[in-house]
Design an enzyme around this catalytic site. Structure first.
Site, PDB file in Angstrom:
ATOM      1  N   CYS A   1    -105.889 -25.752 128.411  1.00  0.00           N
ATOM      2  CA  CYS A   1    -107.000 -26.397 127.325  1.00  0.00           C
ATOM      3  C   CYS A   1    -108.127 -27.078 127.614  1.00  0.00           C
ATOM      4  CB  CYS A   1    -106.049 -27.106 126.167  1.00  0.00           C
ATOM      5  SG  CYS A   1    -104.455 -26.594 125.622  1.00  0.00           S
TER       6      CYS A   1
ATOM      7  N   ARG B   1    -110.177 -22.459 130.813  1.00  0.00           N
ATOM      8  CA  ARG B   1    -108.913 -23.237 130.782  1.00  0.00           C
ATOM      9  C   ARG B   1    -108.244 -22.806 129.707  1.00  0.00           C
ATOM     10  NH1 ARG B   1    -110.278 -28.056 132.825  1.00  0.00           N
ATOM     11  NH2 ARG B   1    -108.466 -28.996 131.989  1.00  0.00           N
TER      12      ARG B   1
ATOM     13  N   TRP C   1    -104.696 -23.129 125.496  1.00  0.00           N
ATOM     14  CA  TRP C   1    -103.993 -22.424 126.411  1.00  0.00           C
ATOM     15  C   TRP C   1    -102.378 -22.996 125.733  1.00  0.00           C
ATOM     16  CZ3 TRP C   1     -99.523 -23.098 129.718  1.00  0.00           C
ATOM     17  CH2 TRP C   1     -99.248 -22.125 130.381  1.00  0.00           C
TER      18      TRP C   1
ATOM     19  N   ASN D   1    -105.405 -32.018 125.371  1.00  0.00           N
ATOM     20  CA  ASN D   1    -104.920 -31.204 126.252  1.00  0.00           C
ATOM     21  C   ASN D   1    -104.201 -31.965 126.935  1.00  0.00           C
ATOM     22  OD1 ASN D   1    -105.029 -29.572 128.853  1.00  0.00           O
ATOM     23  ND2 ASN D   1    -106.604 -30.885 129.694  1.00  0.00           N
ATOM     24  N   GLY D   2    -102.989 -31.345 127.169  1.00  0.00           N
ATOM     25  CA  GLY D   2    -101.848 -32.069 127.724  1.00  0.00           C
ATOM     26  C   GLY D   2    -100.376 -31.639 127.036  1.00  0.00           C
TER      27      GLY D   2
ATOM     28  N   GLU E   1    -102.637 -12.663 149.048  1.00  0.00           N
ATOM     29  CA  GLU E   1    -103.775 -12.964 148.024  1.00  0.00           C
ATOM     30  C   GLU E   1    -104.268 -11.593 147.265  1.00  0.00           C
ATOM     31  OE1 GLU E   1    -104.886 -15.208 146.859  1.00  0.00           O
ATOM     32  OE2 GLU E   1    -107.019 -14.776 146.015  1.00  0.00           O
TER      33      GLU E   1
ATOM     34  N   LYS F   1    -104.377 -11.152 143.297  1.00  0.00           N
ATOM     35  CA  LYS F   1    -105.408 -10.630 142.497  1.00  0.00           C
ATOM     36  C   LYS F   1    -105.201  -9.510 141.942  1.00  0.00           C
ATOM     37  CE  LYS F   1    -107.337 -13.453 142.728  1.00  0.00           C
ATOM     38  NZ  LYS F   1    -107.163 -14.561 143.563  1.00  0.00           N
TER      39      LYS F   1
ATOM     40  N   GLU G   1    -102.815 -10.436 138.665  1.00  0.00           N
ATOM     41  CA  GLU G   1    -103.576 -11.548 137.905  1.00  0.00           C
ATOM     42  C   GLU G   1    -104.188 -10.561 136.823  1.00  0.00           C
ATOM     43  OE1 GLU G   1    -104.364 -15.654 139.552  1.00  0.00           O
ATOM     44  OE2 GLU G   1    -105.572 -14.073 140.753  1.00  0.00           O
TER      45      GLU G   1
ATOM     46  N   HIS H   1     -86.832  -4.526 154.963  1.00  0.00           N
ATOM     47  CA  HIS H   1     -85.500  -5.408 154.390  1.00  0.00           C
ATOM     48  C   HIS H   1     -85.712  -5.503 153.196  1.00  0.00           C
ATOM     49  CE1 HIS H   1     -84.685  -6.004 158.641  1.00  0.00           C
ATOM     50  NE2 HIS H   1     -85.851  -6.194 158.765  1.00  0.00           N
TER      51      HIS H   1
ATOM     52  N   LYS I   1    -107.317 -21.228 134.350  1.00  0.00           N
ATOM     53  CA  LYS I   1    -107.737 -21.271 135.481  1.00  0.00           C
ATOM     54  C   LYS I   1    -107.534 -22.751 136.010  1.00  0.00           C
ATOM     55  CE  LYS I   1    -111.846 -20.774 138.461  1.00  0.00           C
ATOM     56  NZ  LYS I   1    -110.996 -19.676 139.225  1.00  0.00           N
TER      57      LYS I   1
END
Ligand code: G6P
Length: 617
Positions: free
Chosen positions: A2, A27, A77, A107-108, A490, A494, A497, A513, A612
C-alpha cells in the site's frame, strides 16, 4: 505494501496526489482513492483496479474538486477484505449528525481491529467495509466530533491501535492541515515552498521536492502549507534536519522504454558502475571504510533476505566462503526471525533489502540483535527503515527501481556482496592480497560485460526463438550448478512472477530426485551452463532431460558450441572471469521472463497479486 500520499498548500493538490500515487503504484494496485478536504466538507474518489481507473473518475469531477488545497491518497495491496470499492481507501469517519468528517489512508495491519470493531459497533457505529483501517476512521471521527483537534484525535486514536501503520488523515474541520503518524510502516515528509507533502517513499514526490524529513516510529506529523511539526505521541516536539536525496525525477520515468522492467534491465551497466564507484580502485583494491567496521573480528556471517534479495545472498555466500574462507548461512528472513538463530557478537548479520522496508527482513535484524550480532544493511533506498536499524549500510546505487520484478537491484546487490567478500577476505588475510585484487579488477569490468550481454541478446531472432520454445508450455525447469544455481532460482522467480507459469529453479545434479518427473515437451528446461567442470556436469543433466523429450534453452558462453547441439535455443553470454558469470548469466533470464510475459499479453511492471515492498509478514 500500500502506498500513501498527502498534500497541503496549493491548488495543485489533486495533481500531486495522483502523481504521487502513480509513483507508488508498485506498492499495490488493487484499488486507489483520494480524499480532499475543504471548508464545506470532504470530496472522495475511489476505484477498484489500477490507478488509471481512478484517473478516469477524477477526470470527470467538477472544478470544485480541483480547487481543494489538502488531501490524502492511497494505492492498495489488499490484506483485510477483497479489492472492492467499499474496501478501497480513503475511509471516512464522523460526519453528520455527529460532526465533521475525517478521511484516513493507512498502510499496515491493525492487529486488534476486530476488538475495536466490536467496541465501535456496540457504540452504534456502522461499518461499510471489511478493512482493518475503517476502525481508525471511526475513532478519529469520534474524537473530532467530540471537540478534539485533528492532531489530538489522531494521538488518542493511535493509543488504541496495535500493529503496524503509517496513517495520514484530513478533516473538513481543519482543511488547512494534514496529519500523519507511523509505527513500523514507512513515512516521509516532503518539504516545499508554501506546500508540504507526505508519502510512503521518497520516489512518490521527486517531481516536487528532494528535501525530506523522516518520520520515526511513534511520531506524529502535522503539516500545513507553511509548517511541518513533528512530535512524539506524548507530545514532545521533535527537531530533525531535512535530508536531500540524489535521485532524479527522470529516473522514475519510462524514457522511451515500453516498460520499467525493460528500462531497468538496460540500466544495469550504469547501476553496477555507480555501485562500484569509489569502492573499487583501478588496481582492484576495495575500500569499504564507509562501513566504519573492523571486518577482521567477524567469525561467521548470516545473510537474511527475501525474494530476489535472498538469491543475491546465496551468491554472496559463495563469494564470501570462497574468497574470505568464512562460514556463511543464508536464510529467508521470515524463517530466520522465528527460527531461534544462534550467534554472538562475532556474528555479522547482512540484511539485504532493495526497499529497506520488508517487514520480515527488519524482524530478522531484530532477532539478530537479540544475540548481539552486528548488522550490515545492503539496501538501495537511502534513509529507509533498515538503514536506521543497522550498524552500517552498504548502499547499492541502482537508482529507483519501479518494475515489481527486481532486475538492476539484484545485480547491484550481488556486486555489493562481492565487495564485502573482498573486504572480509582482506581483513582476515584469507587469500594473498594480489589474488583478491585480480578478482577486484575483474569485477570492475562487470558494467562493460553486462553491457555486452545485453548487446549479444539483441541479435535479431534470438529472443523470439527462446520465446518460441515456451509456446504451449505449462511449466519450466531452471537448472544450474554452483554459482549458476542461485541464477537458476532467480530466473525461475522472474518467470513465475511476471508470466504466471509455474517454474522451479533446481541444482542440476538434484534434478533427478524429483523434478525430472515434470519433464516433457510442455516443460521447457532452461539450463545455465556456466563453465569448467560444472558445465560438463550440467550438460550431462540436460542430456538426461532431452532424452525425456525436454525442449531446452541454454544460457551458454558465446563460444560454447556443444550448447547448440542440445538446445533448441541458445542465449549467449560473453566469456567472463568466474566471479562475473552470475551477473552476465542473469541478463538472458531477465529478458526471457520479460518476453515470455509480453507474448502472453501480461503487464510486466505490475504482475498480479505482487507488490514491490512487502510491509506485512
Ligand atoms: C517482493 C518483491 C521482490 C523482492 C522482495 C524483497 O516480493 O516483489 O522483488 O525481491 O519483495 O524485497 P526487498 O525490498 O526486501 O529486497
Amino acid at each position: 505494501m500500500c502506498g500513501i500520499v498527502g498534500y497541503v498548500g496549493g491548488e495543485r493538490c489533486v495533481e500531486v496526489l495522483m502523481e504521487g500515487l502513480r509513483n507508488l503504484e508498485y506498492r499495490g494496485y488493487d484499488s486507489a482513492g483520494l480524499a480532499l478536504a475543504g471548508p464545506d466538507g470532504l470530496r472522495t474518489a475511489r476505484e477498484v483496479g489500477p490507478l488509471n481507473n481512478l484517473a478516469g473518475t477524477v477526470g470527470q469531477r467538477d472544478g470544485d474538486f480541483f480547487s481543494m488545497r489538502s488531501g490524502v491518497g492511497h494505492t492498495r495491496w489488499a490484506t483485510h477484505g477483497r479489492p472492492t470499492e467499499a474496501n478501497a481507501h480513503p475511509h471516512t469517519g464522523g460526519g453528520a449528525p455527529v460532526g465533521p468528517e475525517v478521511a484516513v489512508v493507512h498502510n499496515g495491519i491493525i492487529e486488534n481491529h476486530a476488538e475495536l470493531r466490536d467496541e465501535l459497533r456496540a457504540r452504534g457505529f456502522e461499518f461499510r467495509s471489511e478493512t482493518d483501517t475503517e476502525v481508525i476512521a471511526h475513532l478519529l471521527g469520534e474524537g473530532v466530533a467530540a471537540g478534539s483537534s485533528l492532531k489530538e484525535a489522531l494521538v488518542e486514536t493511535l493509543q488504541r491501535l496495535q500493529g503496524s501503520f503509517a496513517v495520514a488523515a484530513v478533516s473538513a474541520a481543519e482543511p488547512e492541515t494534514v496529519v500523519a503518524a507511523r509505527h513500523q510502516s514507512p513515512l516521509v515528509v516532503g518539504l516545499g515552498e508554501g506546500e508540504n507533502f507526505l508519502a510512503s517513499a521518497v520516489q512518490a514526490l521527486l517531481g516536487y521536492t528532494r528535501r525530506f524529513l523522516f518520520v520515526e516510529n511513534g511520531e506524529v506529523a502535522v503539516l500545513t502549507g507553511t509548517s511541518v511539526e513533528l512530535s512524539t505521541l506524548d507530545g514532545r516536539p521533535v527537531e530533525r534536519d531535512p535530508f536531500e536525496v540524489d535521485w532524479s525525477a527522470e529516473a522514475i520515468e519510462l524514457g522511451g522504454y515500453e516498460d520499467f522492467m525493460l528500462k531497468e534491465i538496460h540500466e544495469q551497466p550504469a547501476a553496477l558502475q555507480a555501485t562500484l564507484a569509489g569502492r573499487l580502485d583501478a588496481d582492484g583494491s576495495v575500500d569499504l571504510s564507509e562501513l566504519g567496521f573492523d571486518l577482521s573480528g567477524i567469525e561467521r556471517i548470516d545473510v537474511v533476505a527475501c525474494g530476489t534479495a535472498y538469491h543475491a545472498g546465496l551468491l554472496g555466500k559463495s563469494a564470501l566462503e570462497r574468497l574470505a574462507r568464512i562460514p556463511v548461512e543464508v536464510a529467508v528472513a521470515s524463517e530466520y526471525r522465528y527460527g531461534d538463530p544462534v550467534g554472538d557478537e562475532k556474528t555479522l548479520v547482512v540484511a539485504i533489502s532493495q526497499s529497506g522496508e520488508t517487514t520480515d527482513t527488519l524482524a530478522a535484524v531484530e532477532a539478530a540483535r537479540g544475540f548481539g550480532a552486528r548488522v550490515l544493511a545492503v539496501t538501495n533506498t537511502q534513509g529507509s527503515l533498515i538503514t536506521r536499524e543497522a550498524d552500517a549500510v552498504l548502499l547499492t546505487k541502482a537508482g529507483p527501481e519501479v518494475g515489481v520484478a527486481a532486475t538492476k537491484t539484484f545485480l547491484t546487490q550481488v556486486a555489493a556482496l562481492y565487495l564485502l567478500s573482498f573486504g572480509v577476505a582482506e581483513a582476515r588475510g584469507a587469500r594473498p592480497v594480489e589474488e583478491i585484487k585480480e578478482i577486484g579488477r575483474a569485477l570492475r569490468r562487470s558494467p562493460e560485460k553486462v553491457e555486452e550481454a545485453i548487446e549479444l541478446l539483441g541479435e535479431p531472432g534470438l529472443m523470439s526463438a527462446a520465446v518460441g520454445v515456451f509456446a504451449g508450455a505449462r511449466c519450466a525447469l531452471f537448472l544450474g550448478r554452483g554459482q549458476s544455481f542461485p541464477v537458476a532460482l532467480e530466473g525461475a522467480l522472474k518467470l513465475k512472477e511476471i508470466s504466471y507459469l509455474p517454474a522451479e529453479g533446481y541444482p542440476a545434479g538434484e534434478m533427478k530426485h524429483g523434478p525430472i518427473a515434470l519433464v516433457d515437451e510442455q516443460c521447457p528446461v532452461v539450463a545455465i551452463l556456466g563453465e569448467g567442470t560444472l558445465r560438463e556436469k550440467t550438460l550431462s543433466n540436460v542430456e538426461e532431460t532431452v532424452a525425456r523429450g525436454a525442449r531446452v534453452i541454454a544460457v551458454a558462453n558465446e563460444d560454447d558450441v556443444a550448447a547448440g547441439r542440445i538446445a533448441q535455443s541458445v542465449l549467449p553470454v560473453p566469456n567472463v572471469p568466474q566471479i562475473l558469470s552470475p551477473l552476465v548469466s542473469t541478463v538472458p533470464l531477465q529478458f526471457l521472463a520479460y518476453h515470455v510475459a509480453k507474448a502472453r499479453g501480461l503487464d510486466v511492471d505490475k504482475p498480479r497479486n505482487l507488490a514491490k515492498s512487502v510491509t506485512v509478514e
